[in-house]
Design a protein around this motif. Structure first.
Motif, mmCIF file in Angstrom:
data_model
loop_
_atom_site.group_PDB
_atom_site.id
_atom_site.type_symbol
_atom_site.label_atom_id
_atom_site.label_comp_id
_atom_site.label_asym_id
_atom_site.label_seq_id
_atom_site.Cartn_x
_atom_site.Cartn_y
_atom_site.Cartn_z
ATOM 1 N N THR A 6 -2.757 1.026 -4.311
ATOM 2 C CA THR A 6 -2.937 -0.225 -3.882
ATOM 3 C C THR A 6 -1.981 -1.109 -4.983
ATOM 4 O OG1 THR A 6 -4.972 -0.833 -2.475
ATOM 5 C CG2 THR A 6 -3.458 -2.445 -3.042
ATOM 6 N N MET A 7 -0.767 -1.642 -4.713
ATOM 7 C CA MET A 7 -0.030 -1.945 -6.256
ATOM 8 C C MET A 7 -1.317 -2.895 -6.385
ATOM 9 S SD MET A 7 2.753 0.023 -5.581
ATOM 10 C CE MET A 7 1.360 1.413 -5.474
ATOM 11 N N PRO A 8 -1.359 -3.012 -7.332
ATOM 12 C CA PRO A 8 -1.665 -4.413 -8.233
ATOM 13 C C PRO A 8 -1.463 -6.162 -8.598
ATOM 14 C CG PRO A 8 -0.112 -3.572 -10.218
ATOM 15 C CD PRO A 8 -0.098 -2.936 -8.693
ATOM 16 N N ASP A 9 -0.084 -5.733 -7.545
ATOM 17 C CA ASP A 9 0.645 -7.574 -7.280
ATOM 18 C C ASP A 9 1.771 -6.606 -6.327
ATOM 19 O OD1 ASP A 9 3.344 -6.905 -8.726
ATOM 20 O OD2 ASP A 9 1.573 -7.365 -10.264
ATOM 21 N N LEU A 10 1.803 -8.421 -6.081
ATOM 22 C CA LEU A 10 3.105 -8.523 -4.908
ATOM 23 C C LEU A 10 4.574 -7.896 -5.585
ATOM 24 C CD1 LEU A 10 2.011 -12.040 -3.498
ATOM 25 C CD2 LEU A 10 1.510 -9.467 -2.261
ATOM 26 N N PHE A 11 4.472 -8.196 -6.948
ATOM 27 C CA PHE A 11 5.695 -7.616 -7.171
ATOM 28 C C PHE A 11 5.664 -6.275 -7.875
ATOM 29 C CE2 PHE A 11 4.791 -12.048 -8.279
ATOM 30 C CZ PHE A 11 5.598 -12.303 -8.006
ATOM 31 N N THR A 12 4.932 -5.506 -7.144
ATOM 32 C CA THR A 12 5.324 -4.182 -7.676
ATOM 33 C C THR A 12 4.701 -3.422 -6.438
ATOM 34 O OG1 THR A 12 3.959 -4.681 -9.651
ATOM 35 C CG2 THR A 12 3.498 -2.327 -8.863
ATOM 36 N N PHE A 13 5.862 -2.441 -6.034
ATOM 37 C CA PHE A 13 6.026 -1.286 -5.339
ATOM 38 C C PHE A 13 6.936 0.297 -5.761
ATOM 39 C CE2 PHE A 13 9.313 -3.346 -5.382
ATOM 40 C CZ PHE A 13 11.067 -2.399 -5.722
ATOM 41 N N PRO A 14 6.514 1.396 -4.931
ATOM 42 C CA PRO A 14 6.452 2.343 -5.394
ATOM 43 C C PRO A 14 8.412 2.528 -5.140
ATOM 44 C CG PRO A 14 4.901 2.042 -4.308
ATOM 45 C CD PRO A 14 5.497 1.203 -3.815
ATOM 46 N N LEU A 38 0.484 -1.187 0.004
ATOM 47 C CA LEU A 38 0.121 0.214 0.098
ATOM 48 C C LEU A 38 0.738 1.393 0.381
ATOM 49 C CD1 LEU A 38 -2.583 -0.747 2.897
ATOM 50 C CD2 LEU A 38 -2.982 -1.422 -0.177
ATOM 51 N N LEU A 39 0.276 2.168 -0.458
ATOM 52 C CA LEU A 39 1.004 3.159 -0.813
ATOM 53 C C LEU A 39 0.217 4.391 -0.160
ATOM 54 C CD1 LEU A 39 2.829 5.663 -1.299
ATOM 55 C CD2 LEU A 39 1.632 5.651 -3.719
ATOM 56 N N TYR A 91 5.644 9.657 -7.719
ATOM 57 C CA TYR A 91 6.890 8.432 -7.695
ATOM 58 C C TYR A 91 7.262 7.952 -8.622
ATOM 59 C CZ TYR A 91 2.139 5.840 -7.328
ATOM 60 O OH TYR A 91 0.887 5.238 -7.307
ATOM 61 N N ALA A 92 8.222 6.996 -8.291
ATOM 62 C CA ALA A 92 8.666 6.004 -9.699
ATOM 63 C C ALA A 92 8.080 4.449 -9.460
ATOM 64 C CB ALA A 92 9.979 5.992 -9.835
ATOM 65 N N ARG A 93 7.470 3.695 -10.431
ATOM 66 C CA ARG A 93 6.747 2.498 -9.472
ATOM 67 C C ARG A 93 7.284 1.191 -10.362
ATOM 68 N NH1 ARG A 93 0.579 0.711 -10.775
ATOM 69 N NH2 ARG A 93 1.227 -0.655 -12.527
ATOM 70 N N THR A 94 7.727 0.237 -9.563
ATOM 71 C CA THR A 94 8.701 -0.382 -10.717
ATOM 72 C C THR A 94 8.077 -2.320 -10.260
ATOM 73 O OG1 THR A 94 10.755 -1.856 -11.256
ATOM 74 C CG2 THR A 94 10.535 -0.725 -9.046
ATOM 75 N N ASP A 95 8.319 -3.229 -10.918
ATOM 76 C CA ASP A 95 8.093 -4.138 -10.869
ATOM 77 C C ASP A 95 9.440 -5.368 -10.853
ATOM 78 O OD1 ASP A 95 7.314 -7.003 -11.366
ATOM 79 O OD2 ASP A 95 5.395 -6.164 -12.477
ATOM 80 N N LEU A 96 9.248 -6.126 -9.789
ATOM 81 C CA LEU A 96 10.508 -6.971 -9.568
ATOM 82 C C LEU A 96 11.595 -8.019 -10.446
ATOM 83 C CD1 LEU A 96 9.889 -7.705 -5.616
ATOM 84 C CD2 LEU A 96 11.444 -5.794 -6.494
ATOM 85 N N ARG A 97 9.916 -8.284 -11.372
ATOM 86 C CA ARG A 97 10.089 -9.108 -12.766
ATOM 87 C C ARG A 97 11.186 -8.874 -13.417
ATOM 88 N NH1 ARG A 97 4.004 -10.715 -12.638
ATOM 89 N NH2 ARG A 97 4.009 -8.355 -12.626
ATOM 90 N N ARG A 98 10.935 -7.259 -13.541
ATOM 91 C CA ARG A 98 11.509 -6.727 -14.689
ATOM 92 C C ARG A 98 12.944 -6.279 -14.381
ATOM 93 N NH1 ARG A 98 8.773 -1.346 -15.743
ATOM 94 N NH2 ARG A 98 8.267 -1.071 -14.026
ATOM 95 N N ALA A 99 13.727 -6.857 -13.232
ATOM 96 C CA ALA A 99 15.064 -7.131 -12.605
ATOM 97 C C ALA A 99 15.749 -8.640 -13.001
ATOM 98 C CB ALA A 99 14.896 -6.674 -11.213
#
Length: 404
Positions: free
Chosen positions: A121-129, A106-107, A141-149
């Motif tokens: 609310t982030m769309p899934d468990l892999f996304t965060f600000p 949550l932001l 804010y910048a929002r990223t997805d861990l799967r892209r790492a």
């Protein structure tokens, strides 16, 4: 989203040249008779009458600062984990990511009095600000997805904006961006840098209220920042510092050589400039009227960390000069103070006393907006205070101790 450490063998000559030429350039670009821009009229009055000496000394965090950290604790609920984004400039609230096991992040906007508002609310468990900024109305804010790492992912993050005045859902402002500091915000104006290819970066200025965007530059763009409403950036291929004014006029000055780097940090509060040297090993400051820049700290010099009076830190907290994390990053100017990251912790330097102190333990978080500081000192000696965030107003704290 951090800058890569520079090689230890990099020549320090560009840093020396940068310091001298940067002061000359800024003196020409920022005359004394220019009024402070909107949003900086209430900066704390400066007590610095002359430039301090270079290479500040380390001191312990004074008791008054420790009391402010304790009294500024923000409320949180049991079982949640916080990641700070940014404080509100008035110090009354802060934005953070709140996580619970098994649920998307949550932001939230957290008030001092305990009230909380969920912004998104982030769309899934892999996304965060990541990397937030708030100017009193607009949260960006910048929002990223861990799967892209993942090894074959492209990395980067998208930029979102939320209007605290009207509420509603955050809206996406740009597509994927990359870099340690891909955006800068001032009074509803958002400067965004986007890597185009190996040799070019685009700089665009967004008007968040109007929903419009204007390409300001494309090329070897670096050292982006605001001085009030004026947008500054350095073109290191042409060795020029450029100023884009609200009127649309562009002023270009032949200027300092900041080095062959993509995004050295440069920041200002409207009075004082602070920047990181090309090798990421120094933090320098300059103010109109000074004969030249002042080096606050150099990672090449062996400087001890105070053993007491601050957060609990492991022994040998400062690695040898040239080590993999022996670098300085993310400076922020607040009146006579400069907050910056050194190695893995956060520090504050005081231009009034020529000293600096360590505010946090390793891997703890900190963010600055206006005079407000949101920080997690992460005092490991008090388990209940681990990852407990505090909200401070730096302009209300006394100076750091002078050098012994």
């Amino acid at each position: 989203m951090r800058l890569s450490p520079r090689a230890a063998t990099r020549s320090r000559t560009p840093a020396v040249v940068a310091a001298a030429l940067t002061a000359a350039l800024l003196s020409a670009c920022i005359p004394d008779n220019v009024a402070l821009p909107s949003g900086t009229e209430h900066l704390p009055s400066s007590q610095v009458t002359a430039a301090p000496g270079s290479d500040f000394c380390p001191v312990a965090v004074p008791q008054s600062w420790q009391d402010a950290v304790r009294d500024g604790r923000l409320p949180r609920e049991p079982g949640e984990r916080w990641v700070p984004l940014t404080p509100a400039p008035d110090g009354r609230s802060a934005f953070a990511t709140v996580q619970r096991d098994g649920l998307p992040a949550l932001l939230v906007k957290q008030e001092r009095n305990g009230d909380r508002r969920i912004v998104a609310t982030m769309p899934d468990l892999f996304t965060f600000p990541l990397l937030g900024d708030f100017d009193g109305r607009w949260l960006v804010y910048a929002r990223t997805d861990l799967r892209r790492a993942a090894p074959h992912g492209g990395g980067g993050a998208e930029i979102f904006a939320w209007d605290a005045q009207t509420g509603g859902e955050p809206r996406q402002v740009t597509g994927a961006v990359q870099g340690a500091r891909p955006f800068h915000l001032h009074d509803g104006k958002l400067a965004v840098t986007r890597v185009v290819d190996q040799y070019r970066t685009e700089l665009a200025l967004h008007d968040l209220a109007a929903g419009t965007a204007h390409r300001v530059a494309i090329g070897r763009v670096s050292a982006v920042g605001f001085r009030g409403a004026d947008l500054l950036w350095h073109d290191w291929s042409k060795r020029r510092l450029n100023t884009f004014r609200p009127s649309g006029n562009l002023v270009s000055q032949h200027g300092a050589f900041l080095g062959r780097v993509e995004a050295p940090d440069m920041t200002t509060d409207g009075r004082t400039m602070a920047w990181i040297s090309p090798g990421d090993g120094e933090v320098n400051v300059w103010r109109s009227g000074w004969n030249g820049p002042v080096r606050v700290l150099s990672a090449a010099l062996s400087t001890p960390v105070p053993a007491s009076g601050g957060p609990s830190v492991p022994p040998d907290a400062v690695p040898p000069a040239g080590g993999p994390v022996s670098r300085v990053a993310r400076p922020a100017v607040v009146g006579d103070l400069v907050v910056f990251q050194y190695n893995l912790g956060w520090y504050v330097a005081d231009l009034r006393t020529g000293s600096y102190a360590r505010l946090t333990a390793d891997h703890a978080g900190a963010a600055v907006s206006g005079p407000a500081l949101l920080m997690d000192s992460d005092d490991s000696s008090v388990p209940a205070e681990r990852h407990a965030y505090s909200l401070l107003l730096l302009d209300r704290l006394p100076p750091l101790p002078a050098c012994p």
